[in-house]
Design a protein around this motif. Structure first.
Motif: not given
Length: 399
Positions: A70-75, A93-95, A113-118, A127-132
Motif C-alpha cells: 500500500n501507499h508509502f509502505a516502504f517510503s 501503490s504508486d508511492k 500492477t500499480f494503483f492510487n491508494s487515495f 508505476p512510480r519510483f520517485l526520488r529513487c
C-alpha cells in the motif's frame, strides 16, 4: 477486527481472517523477512506507512502470501538496497517506494500492477519510483500482463508507452525508441543526468509531469508530426534555454514549461495552425492574444505589439528579469495573474483601452509602479490593490 503487537516486531490488523501489517517496530533491524502468517492468519497486505522511515533496513523479503503493497509502505527506507516481491503481489501503490535512495534494481512480478491508494476506485496508474536516485533497472517478469522491459527501462506490455525511465541511469542522451506512442506520467521525472532527448514521430502524447525536475535537460527534439504536450510536462527543467514547437503540436502554454527559469526563447513553427511567436514570446496565430513569455526571457524591456487584445492568464508569470513593459493601446483585457511574480518589474504603462484587469494580475510585483491615465480602470485597480501608481496624460518613455 483486532489490533496488537507481536513479539515487539509488528502492529497489525486481522480482517476477514487475513493480516494487514500496519507498522514495523524494529527500526534497528537491517535484514527483514516478513512472516507469511501471524497468529495462524495469512499476511496478505502491507498497509499504509508500515515501514516508512525505517532507515537502517538494507534488504526485505516479502512472503508469497502478500497481495497488496500500500501507499508509502516502504517510503524513505533510505538504506534499502534489495527487496524481493513475490508473484503473489497483485497491486502496488504508486508511492510505495518513494525516496528509497539506495534501491538499485527492482523486479515486478507476473501479475503486479500499480494503483492510487487515495483514489476511491483504486484506479490503475503508471508505476512510480520517485526520488529513487540509485535505481538503474526495473525488470518486469516476462509473464507480466501489463509491463515489459528493455535495457532496464519499463514500457507497457505492447511497447506503445514508455512508462518509467529509472532515475539512476547516467546517460546524458536518450532517444525514445521508434514505435512508442505515449511518454507516460512522471516517466522521466528527476532524471538528473539526462541532458538531451530525441522524441520520434511515432510519439503522439507527452503526459503530465513526464520530464518534471530534469534539471540538466537542455535540449528537447520534438517530432514534426501531431503531438499533444500536457501541462507541467517540462516543469522545472532549469537547464532548458530554448524550445522549438513543431507545426502540429498541441499544448497548454500556461504550465507546460513553468519553473523553466533559464528558458529564454520559445520558437513556434511558422506553419502552426493556431500559434505564432515573436522574439521568443508565444501568441495565438493572428497575435491578438499574448499566451506566454518564457520565464528566462533575457531582456529588461518589452513592448507588446499593437495587434494584441488579450494578455492571457499567467502570460508573464515569474519573468524575473523584466523591468519595463509598454502595453499597446489595442489591449483590452489583462487576465488573472498575468504578471504574477515579476519581482524586478518597475514600470508598466496601461492604456485607457484596458477595460478589465484580472485577479492577482500584478501580485508579487513588489517594485512596480503602474503608469496610467487619470480616472482609468488601471488607476482604480492599482488603488484597490495597493499598487504604487502615477497618472499621466501621455505615454511615458522608459529607458
Amino acid at each position: 477486527m483486532k489490533e496488537k503487537a507481536m513479539n515487539n516486531d509488528y502492529i497489525y490488523k486481522i480482517e476477514s481472517d487475513e493480516v494487514k501489517i500496519c507498522r514495523f517496530n524494529q527500526s534497528s533491524s537491517r535484514n527483514i523477512e516478513i512472516p507469511a502468517s501471524i497468529d495462524g492468519y495469512k499476511v496478505t497486505e502491507i498497509s499504509y506507512f508500515a515501514f516508512k522511515k525505517c532507515k537502517k533496513i538494507e534488504s526485505i523479503v516479502i512472503p508469497d502470501t502478500v497481495k497488496i503493497i500500500n501507499h508509502f509502505a516502504f517510503s524513505e527506507c533510505t538504506s534499502l538496497k534489495s527487496i524481493v516481491i513475490p508473484d503473489s503481489v497483485e497491486k502496488i501503490s504508486d508511492k510505495a517506494f518513494f525516496m528509497c535512495k539506495s534501491l538499485t534494481c527492482i523486479r515486478l512480478p507476473n501479475s503486479a500492477t500499480f494503483f492510487n491508494s487515495f483514489s476511491t476506485d483504486n484506479e490503475q496508474v503508471p508505476p512510480r519510483f520517485l526520488r529513487c536516485k540509485a535505481l538503474t533497472s526495473i525488470i518486469a517478469d516476462p509473464e507480466n500482463k501489463y509491463y515489459s522491459t528493455k535495457d532496464g527501462i519499463l514500457y507497457s506490455k505492447d511497447g506503445s508507452e514508455l512508462t518509467l525511465y529509472p532515475e539512476g541511469l547516467t546517460n546524458a542522451h536518450f532517444s525514445v525508441p521508434k514505435g512508442v506512442k505515449i511518454i507516460g506520467e512522471h516517466s522521466f521525472s528527476y532524471c538528473d543526468s539526462l541532458k538531451s532527448i530525441h522524441i520520434p514521430d511515432s510519439v503522439t502524447q507527452i503526459n503530465i509531469f513526464a520530464f518534471t525536475e530534469c534539471k540538466a535537460l537542455a535540449k528537447v527534439e520534438l517530432p514534426d508530426s501531431p503531438i499533444k504536450i500536457d501541462s507541467f510536462a517540462f516543469e522545472s527543467c532549469k537547464a532548458l534555454t530554448q524550445i522549438d514547437i513543431p507545426a502540429f503540436a498541441k499544448m497548454n502554454f500556461d504550465y507546460s514549461f513553468c519553473g523553466c527559469t533559464s528558458l529564454a526563447k520559445i520558437n513556434v513553427h511558422p506553419n502552426h495552425k493556431y500559434l505564432s511567436s515573436l522574439n521568443g514570446v508565444v501568441y495565438n496565430k493572428n497575435k491578438t492574444a499574448l499566451l506566454r513569455c518564457p520565464e528566462g526571457y533575457p531582456y529588461e524591456n518589452l513592448t507588446i505589439p499593437d495587434s494584441v487584445i488579450v494578455i492571457c492568464e499567467d502570460a508573464f508569470r515569474n519573468c524575473k528579469k523584466l523591468k519595463h513593459i509598454d502595453i499597446a493601446d489595442s489591449v483590452k483585457f489583462i487576465d488573472w495573474f498575468a504578471f504574477y511574480g515579476c519581482s524586478s518589474l518597475e514600470s508598466v504603462y496601461i492604456p485607457n483601452s484596458v477595460i478589465k484587469i484580472g485577479v492577482g494580475a500584478f501580485d508579487e510585483c513588489d517594485s512596480l509602479t503602474i503608469y496610467c491615465r487619470p480616472n482609468s480602470n488601471a488607476r482604480i485597480c492599482a488603488k484597490v490593490c495597493g499598487i504604487k501608481y502615477a497618472t499621466r496624460l501621455w505615454k511615458p518613455k522608459f529607458k
